[in-house]
Design a protein around this motif. Structure first.
Motif, PDB file in Angstrom:
ATOM      1  N   ARG A 188     -10.475   0.451  -2.114  1.00  0.00           N
ATOM      2  CA  ARG A 188      -9.935   1.466  -1.226  1.00  0.00           C
ATOM      3  C   ARG A 188     -10.982   2.465  -0.782  1.00  0.00           C
ATOM      4  NH1 ARG A 188      -6.146   5.205  -3.913  1.00  0.00           N
ATOM      5  NH2 ARG A 188      -7.699   6.197  -5.164  1.00  0.00           N
TER       6      ARG A 188
ATOM      7  N   ALA B  58     -11.802   1.603  -9.772  1.00  0.00           N
ATOM      8  CA  ALA B  58     -10.486   1.370  -9.162  1.00  0.00           C
ATOM      9  C   ALA B  58      -9.376   1.794 -10.111  1.00  0.00           C
ATOM     10  CB  ALA B  58     -10.335  -0.104  -8.793  1.00  0.00           C
ATOM     11  N   ASP B  59      -9.521   1.447 -11.388  1.00  0.00           N
ATOM     12  CA  ASP B  59      -8.504   1.830 -12.370  1.00  0.00           C
ATOM     13  C   ASP B  59      -8.429   3.334 -12.512  1.00  0.00           C
ATOM     14  OD1 ASP B  59      -7.299  -0.484 -13.081  1.00  0.00           O
ATOM     15  OD2 ASP B  59      -8.709  -0.969 -14.707  1.00  0.00           O
TER      16      ASP B  59
ATOM     17  N   PRO C 144     -14.279  -1.348  -5.824  1.00  0.00           N
ATOM     18  CA  PRO C 144     -13.066  -0.632  -5.421  1.00  0.00           C
ATOM     19  C   PRO C 144     -12.634  -1.115  -4.049  1.00  0.00           C
ATOM     20  CG  PRO C 144     -14.764   0.894  -6.145  1.00  0.00           C
ATOM     21  CD  PRO C 144     -15.396  -0.464  -6.083  1.00  0.00           C
TER      22      PRO C 144
ATOM     23  N   PRO D 239      -9.184  -5.814 -12.714  1.00  0.00           N
ATOM     24  CA  PRO D 239      -9.214  -5.404 -11.305  1.00  0.00           C
ATOM     25  C   PRO D 239     -10.498  -5.886 -10.635  1.00  0.00           C
ATOM     26  CG  PRO D 239      -9.782  -3.580 -12.724  1.00  0.00           C
ATOM     27  CD  PRO D 239      -9.452  -4.735 -13.626  1.00  0.00           C
TER      28      PRO D 239
ATOM     29  N   ASP E  28      -6.622   4.724  -9.703  1.00  0.00           N
ATOM     30  CA  ASP E  28      -5.210   4.372  -9.867  1.00  0.00           C
ATOM     31  C   ASP E  28      -4.530   5.342 -10.844  1.00  0.00           C
ATOM     32  OD1 ASP E  28      -2.829   2.924  -9.840  1.00  0.00           O
ATOM     33  OD2 ASP E  28      -3.483   1.626 -11.491  1.00  0.00           O
ATOM     34  N   LEU E  29      -5.194   5.589 -11.974  1.00  0.00           N
ATOM     35  CA  LEU E  29      -4.570   6.430 -13.004  1.00  0.00           C
ATOM     36  C   LEU E  29      -4.579   7.908 -12.631  1.00  0.00           C
ATOM     37  CD1 LEU E  29      -5.480   4.883 -16.446  1.00  0.00           C
ATOM     38  CD2 LEU E  29      -3.832   4.194 -14.723  1.00  0.00           C
TER      39      LEU E  29
ATOM     40  N   SER F 258      -3.803   9.122  -9.862  1.00  0.00           N
ATOM     41  CA  SER F 258      -2.548   9.441  -9.161  1.00  0.00           C
ATOM     42  C   SER F 258      -1.326   9.002  -9.971  1.00  0.00           C
ATOM     43  CB  SER F 258      -2.528   8.790  -7.777  1.00  0.00           C
ATOM     44  OG  SER F 258      -2.759   7.412  -7.881  1.00  0.00           O
TER      45      SER F 258
ATOM     46  N   HIS G 235      -0.010   5.617 -12.488  1.00  0.00           N
ATOM     47  CA  HIS G 235       0.497   4.265 -12.243  1.00  0.00           C
ATOM     48  C   HIS G 235       1.896   4.178 -12.857  1.00  0.00           C
ATOM     49  CE1 HIS G 235      -0.601  -0.205 -11.741  1.00  0.00           C
ATOM     50  NE2 HIS G 235       0.691  -0.126 -11.960  1.00  0.00           N
TER      51      HIS G 235
ATOM     52  N   TYR H 261       4.831   6.541 -16.578  1.00  0.00           N
ATOM     53  CA  TYR H 261       3.597   6.264 -15.839  1.00  0.00           C
ATOM     54  C   TYR H 261       2.398   6.462 -16.739  1.00  0.00           C
ATOM     55  CZ  TYR H 261       2.650  11.293 -15.055  1.00  0.00           C
ATOM     56  OH  TYR H 261       2.383  12.620 -15.207  1.00  0.00           O
TER      57      TYR H 261
END
Ligand code: MG
Length: 396
Positions: free
Chosen positions: A396, A339-340, A394, A390, A343-344, A346, A348, A300
């Protein structure tokens, strides 16, 4: 050789019905305990069917192990022809006496014990999950004593068309005392308590009654059945009446024990609750193996400090397999879109390393594209974003 016996069966305090059955047949020298299992009185049918079939096969001239096989066939056939009895099963521990020789046939977790010169030894081996774990060194005998999965047995009658029967042959001496009993006794009383009680009561009926009473006093969680057989001296007197030394350990008089029984069959037997034990172990083993494989093979991309980092493993680790750093990039959180970064944070995940490095390459390109677009914002044309770019907002 002459024998005196005592026997008692009791429903106990925890069950509505007594699903144990037993046989005391001094004329034919045949004694047996069966502990039936299955809902809605099926256990009662299973144990009674096994005892009946055992007796008729034995009286029909079959050896004790053949008679146990016949009992299995009878229970299995009965379960097959009546849907309400499906899945029923029973243990069976039987003793056939021939003069001073006792032959035993045994399947399940009922037990036979021999008391000789005051020392009490378990003759039979339990066909139970915990016993198997003890044999494999994965559980101590002390842990096994109160293990919650004690009741799971790995072999029983009525579960499959075939059954492996353990046989034992004992050459008895005057004064020897044999006991067969269901697990309703041995789960309630320790071997030491059983041994003391057997030594204390010379009369076999009194000893059987006392053992059952004590198991009930200890809770009586299950049905309790006990049969005692005393080998008498020629004068007809049981030597068990003599006060016996506390310590007189002597090896059990097991003359002939069958070789290691074949592994439990799968297939049709699996439909029974009785054989849950082994499949559960196998599944756990496979699952642990799969988790280890997965935890060590996957990758990951996450943040270490503020650095974008490729990790080997699973974010947060998995059942003791901690992730390790594969390599760090020169990208930092500031180089990422929001957003990235989320993502990172948590982690990827990727199934293999090349997918992960491809992703890192795209992050690198995205940084360059961002830098490029920043320098060209004053112009009207913005280069099309790379495919992996992306969304700028964002999501989310
Ligand atoms: Mg029982």
């Amino acid at each position: 050789m002459k024998f005196a016996f005592g026997d008692r069966t009791d429903v106990g305090r925890g069950r509505p019905e007594n699903e144990d059955s037993h046989l005391v047949d001094p004329d034919d020298g045949l004694y047996a305990v069966a502990d039936g299992m299955g809902g809605h009185r099926a256990g009662e049918v299973a144990s009674a069917t096994a005892i009946d079939a055992l007796k008729s096969a034995y009286l029909g001239g079959q050896r004790i192990d053949q008679a146990v096989v016949a009992a299995n066939a009878a229970v299995f056939a009965r379960a097959a022809e009546d849907a309400s009895l499906r899945g029923m099963g029973t243990t069976l521990t039987a003793i056939a006496l021939h003069d001073s020789t006792a032959e035993l046939g045994h399947v399940g977790d009922s037990r036979a014990y021999l008391m000789r010169d005051g020392a009490v030894t378990q003759v039979t081996e339990d066909h139970s999950l915990v016993e198997q774990l003890v044999r494999e060194g994965r559980l101590s005998p002390e842990e096994a004593q109160n293990h919650p999965q004690r009741a799971i047995i790995t072999r029983a009658l009525g579960v499959d068309a075939d059954v492996a029967v353990d046989t034992y042959r004992l050459d008895l001496k005057p004064g020897d005392r044999l006991m067969i009993c269901s697990d309703g006794l041995t789960n309630m009383l320790s071997d030491d308590t059983i041994a003391q009680t057997l030594r204390r009561h010379a009369d076999p009926q009194q000893a059987a009654d006392t053992l059952v009473d004590m198991a009930n006093q200890a809770g009586g969680d299950d049905n309790i059945t006990v049969i005692l057989l005393d080998a008498l001296s020629d004068g007809g007197e049981g030597a068990a009446a003599e006060p016996l030394a506390e310590e007189a350990p002597e090896p059990p008089a097991v003359v002939n024990e069958v070789e290691e029984p074949p592994p439990v069959r799968s297939g049709r037997g699996l439909r029974s609750l009785l054989l849950w034990g082994l499949p559960i172990l196998a599944v756990i083993g496979l699952a642990v193996g799969a988790v280890g494989w997965y935890a060590r093979r996957t990758y990951y991309v996450g943040l270490s400090g503020d650095r974008v980092t490729l990790f080997k493993g699973v974010p947060g680790g998995l059942l003791g397999w901690e992730p390790t750093i594969d390599h760090q990039t020169d990208l930092t959180g500031a180089d990422l879109t929001e957003a990235d970064r989320a993502d990172l944070e948590s982690g990827h995940r990727f199934a293999n390393r090349s997918d992960a490095t491809e992703f890192l390459d795209r992050l690198q390109q995205a940084r360059e594209a961002l830098a490029a677009s920043t320098t060209t914002t004053t112009t009207t044309i913005v280069a099309p974003a790379p495919e992996s770019s992306p969304p700028t907002e964002p999501t989310r």
